[in-house]
Design a protein around this motif. Sequence first.
Motif, PDB file in Angstrom:
ATOM      1  N   TYR A  91       2.637   1.166  19.269  1.00 53.36           N
ATOM      2  CA  TYR A  91       2.368   0.855  17.855  1.00 53.36           C
ATOM      3  C   TYR A  91       3.124  -0.475  17.374  1.00 53.36           C
ATOM      4  N   VAL A  92       2.478  -1.010  16.388  1.00 51.41           N
ATOM      5  CA  VAL A  92       3.148  -1.853  15.487  1.00 51.41           C
ATOM      6  C   VAL A  92       3.229  -1.008  14.210  1.00 51.41           C
ATOM      7  N   LYS A  93       4.412  -0.803  13.739  1.00 51.14           N
ATOM      8  CA  LYS A  93       4.567  -0.029  12.301  1.00 51.14           C
ATOM      9  C   LYS A  93       5.239  -0.898  11.451  1.00 51.14           C
ATOM     10  N   LEU A  94       5.021  -0.405  10.230  1.00 49.76           N
ATOM     11  CA  LEU A  94       5.741  -1.131   8.966  1.00 49.76           C
ATOM     12  C   LEU A  94       6.559   0.017   8.493  1.00 49.76           C
ATOM     13  N   ALA A  95       7.609  -0.199   7.780  1.00 59.11           N
ATOM     14  CA  ALA A  95       8.516   0.749   7.008  1.00 59.11           C
ATOM     15  C   ALA A  95       9.261   0.098   5.997  1.00 59.11           C
TER      16      ALA A  95
ATOM     17  N   VAL B  53       9.345  12.160  10.155  1.00 53.46           N
ATOM     18  CA  VAL B  53       7.796  12.134  10.074  1.00 53.46           C
ATOM     19  C   VAL B  53       7.091  12.595  11.444  1.00 53.46           C
ATOM     20  N   LYS B  54       6.375  13.536  11.361  1.00 49.86           N
ATOM     21  CA  LYS B  54       5.786  13.987  12.594  1.00 49.86           C
ATOM     22  C   LYS B  54       4.458  13.246  12.820  1.00 49.86           C
ATOM     23  N   GLU B  55       3.741  13.128  11.638  1.00 44.06           N
ATOM     24  CA  GLU B  55       2.400  12.483  12.030  1.00 44.06           C
ATOM     25  C   GLU B  55       2.443  11.302  11.129  1.00 44.06           C
ATOM     26  N   LEU B  56       2.145   9.882  11.984  1.00 46.01           N
ATOM     27  CA  LEU B  56       2.060   8.750  11.170  1.00 46.01           C
ATOM     28  C   LEU B  56       0.718   8.310  10.634  1.00 46.01           C
ATOM     29  N   ASP B  57       0.655   7.661   9.345  1.00 51.26           N
ATOM     30  CA  ASP B  57      -0.641   7.349   9.100  1.00 51.26           C
ATOM     31  C   ASP B  57      -0.898   5.715   9.355  1.00 51.26           C
ATOM     32  N   TRP B  58      -2.085   5.451   9.626  1.00 49.79           N
ATOM     33  CA  TRP B  58      -2.797   4.101   9.704  1.00 49.79           C
ATOM     34  C   TRP B  58      -2.872   3.531   8.299  1.00 49.79           C
ATOM     35  N   ILE B  59      -2.651   2.498   8.083  1.00 48.78           N
ATOM     36  CA  ILE B  59      -2.997   1.750   6.892  1.00 48.78           C
ATOM     37  C   ILE B  59      -3.570   0.499   7.367  1.00 48.78           C
TER      38      ILE B  59
ATOM     39  N   LEU C 172       0.925  -1.007   0.091  1.00 54.28           N
ATOM     40  CA  LEU C 172      -0.005   0.010  -0.035  1.00 54.28           C
ATOM     41  C   LEU C 172       1.017   1.322  -0.108  1.00 54.28           C
ATOM     42  N   PHE C 173       2.148   1.178   0.100  1.00 54.64           N
ATOM     43  CA  PHE C 173       2.963   2.400   0.125  1.00 54.64           C
ATOM     44  C   PHE C 173       4.329   2.058  -0.372  1.00 54.64           C
ATOM     45  N   SER C 174       4.981   3.065  -0.879  1.00 54.68           N
ATOM     46  CA  SER C 174       6.217   3.051  -1.531  1.00 54.68           C
ATOM     47  C   SER C 174       7.430   3.489  -1.019  1.00 54.68           C
TER      48      SER C 174
END
Length: 120
Positions: free
Chosen positions: A30-34, A114-120, A13-15
């Motif tokens: 939070y569980v985050k993907l990067a 990145v100051k504000e993280l997005d939920w996907i 969903l992101f690049s």
Amino acid sequence: MKPKVNLKEKFSLFSAHWTPKIVGELNGQYVKLAKIKGEMVWHSHANEDEMFLIIKGSMTLYFRDGKVDLNEGEMFVVPKGVEHLPVAEQECHVMLFEPKSTAHTGEVESDLTVKELDWI
């Protein structure tokens, strides 16, 4: 009950590199993907540990006194207050576990912050 999370689908969903996305929350974390590629900035998190789990690819965590190479299926916890520099020569997919209060690059501000993280 929330639906299950498919990591492969979420990564599709992101690049953008160095832009963590939130995919879950548990116990104040939070569980985050990067997706990472290239070099981040030297930074630390004064009050939070940071866990890197390599889903695809490889990366290196540099420290002022050494380094840790991480490959697919491996993980490492950077202790709070330890300055580190994440680097990936090729695109690497990473899962991060961090307290919700964790600032992306700690006290360091850069073009990659990145100051504000997005939920996907």
